[in-house]
Design a protein around this motif. Structure first.
Motif, PDB file in Angstrom:
ATOM      1  N   UNK A  42      18.940  72.831  51.628  1.00 15.40           N
ATOM      2  CA  UNK A  42      18.493  73.757  52.658  1.00 15.40           C
ATOM      3  C   UNK A  42      18.792  73.214  54.050  1.00 15.40           C
ATOM      4  N   UNK A  43      18.473  71.942  54.273  1.00 12.25           N
ATOM      5  CA  UNK A  43      18.690  71.344  55.588  1.00 12.25           C
ATOM      6  C   UNK A  43      20.177  71.325  55.952  1.00 12.25           C
ATOM      7  N   UNK A  44      21.025  70.999  54.987  1.00 14.54           N
ATOM      8  CA  UNK A  44      22.466  71.005  55.246  1.00 14.54           C
ATOM      9  C   UNK A  44      22.939  72.413  55.594  1.00 14.54           C
ATOM     10  N   UNK A  45      22.458  73.400  54.866  1.00 14.00           N
ATOM     11  CA  UNK A  45      22.834  74.796  55.137  1.00 14.00           C
ATOM     12  C   UNK A  45      22.289  75.259  56.483  1.00 14.00           C
ATOM     13  N   UNK A  46      21.062  74.866  56.798  1.00 19.44           N
ATOM     14  CA  UNK A  46      20.453  75.236  58.072  1.00 19.44           C
ATOM     15  C   UNK A  46      21.261  74.673  59.241  1.00 19.44           C
ATOM     16  N   UNK A  47      21.644  73.406  59.138  1.00 23.13           N
ATOM     17  CA  UNK A  47      22.436  72.790  60.209  1.00 23.13           C
ATOM     18  C   UNK A  47      23.775  73.507  60.372  1.00 23.13           C
ATOM     19  N   UNK A  48      24.377  73.919  59.272  1.00 23.00           N
ATOM     20  CA  UNK A  48      25.670  74.605  59.328  1.00 23.00           C
ATOM     21  C   UNK A  48      25.540  76.047  59.823  1.00 23.00           C
ATOM     22  N   UNK A  49      24.364  76.600  59.758  1.00 24.19           N
ATOM     23  CA  UNK A  49      24.164  78.015  60.100  1.00 24.19           C
ATOM     24  C   UNK A  49      24.210  78.308  61.591  1.00 24.19           C
ATOM     25  N   UNK A  50      24.246  77.275  62.417  1.00 24.99           N
ATOM     26  CA  UNK A  50      24.250  77.469  63.867  1.00 24.99           C
ATOM     27  C   UNK A  50      25.661  77.575  64.437  1.00 24.99           C
ATOM     28  N   UNK A  51      26.650  77.681  63.586  1.00 27.65           N
ATOM     29  CA  UNK A  51      28.036  77.879  63.996  1.00 27.65           C
ATOM     30  C   UNK A  51      28.164  79.251  64.668  1.00 27.65           C
ATOM     31  N   UNK A  52      29.092  79.410  65.610  1.00 27.95           N
ATOM     32  CA  UNK A  52      29.265  80.716  66.258  1.00 27.95           C
ATOM     33  C   UNK A  52      29.512  81.866  65.273  1.00 27.95           C
ATOM     34  N   UNK A  53      30.043  81.572  64.110  1.00 27.83           N
ATOM     35  CA  UNK A  53      30.272  82.607  63.099  1.00 27.83           C
ATOM     36  C   UNK A  53      29.217  82.568  62.002  1.00 27.83           C
ATOM     37  N   UNK A  54      28.152  81.818  62.228  1.00 26.38           N
ATOM     38  CA  UNK A  54      27.119  81.633  61.215  1.00 26.38           C
ATOM     39  C   UNK A  54      26.131  82.783  61.137  1.00 26.38           C
ATOM     40  N   UNK A  55      25.322  82.766  60.088  1.00 17.99           N
ATOM     41  CA  UNK A  55      24.373  83.859  59.863  1.00 17.99           C
ATOM     42  C   UNK A  55      23.259  83.951  60.903  1.00 17.99           C
TER      43      UNK A  55
END
Length: 88
Positions: A42-55
């Motif tokens: 979850x933490x890895x996905x959360x960190x990746x989710x802040x990308x400009x194209x993220x959810x």
């Protein structure tokens, strides 16, 4: 609504120029990383989710700057313990 003459646009918030904006932090108890199934993922996905194209951006939040995203991903990967002397 402008604060100190600065409009709350995507750009002013993303560049930390709008005085009413701030980063969003989550804190996880290190003991829970092993105790709670899926927490590391979850933490890895959360960190990746802040990308400009993220959810999260698709839902109206502001993307983190590249260096902030990289640092967050590294903190999650290394399971870095919070050092209160480095708090903003």
């Amino acid at each position: 609504m402008p604060l100190n003459g600065i409009e709350p646009t995507y750009e002013t918030i993303a560049q930390n120029r709008y005085p009413g904006s701030r980063p969003l932090f989550i804190y996880v108890k290190k003991a829970h990383l092993s105790a709670v199934k899926g927490l590391r993922e979850f933490l890895a996905q959360y960190a990746a989710s802040w990308d400009p194209n993220g959810p999260l951006v698709a839902k109206g939040l502001i993307a983190s700057q590249t260096d902030v995203r990289a640092r967050a991903a590294q903190i999650v990967k290394d399971e870095t313990t919070l050092d209160p002397t480095h708090l903003p």
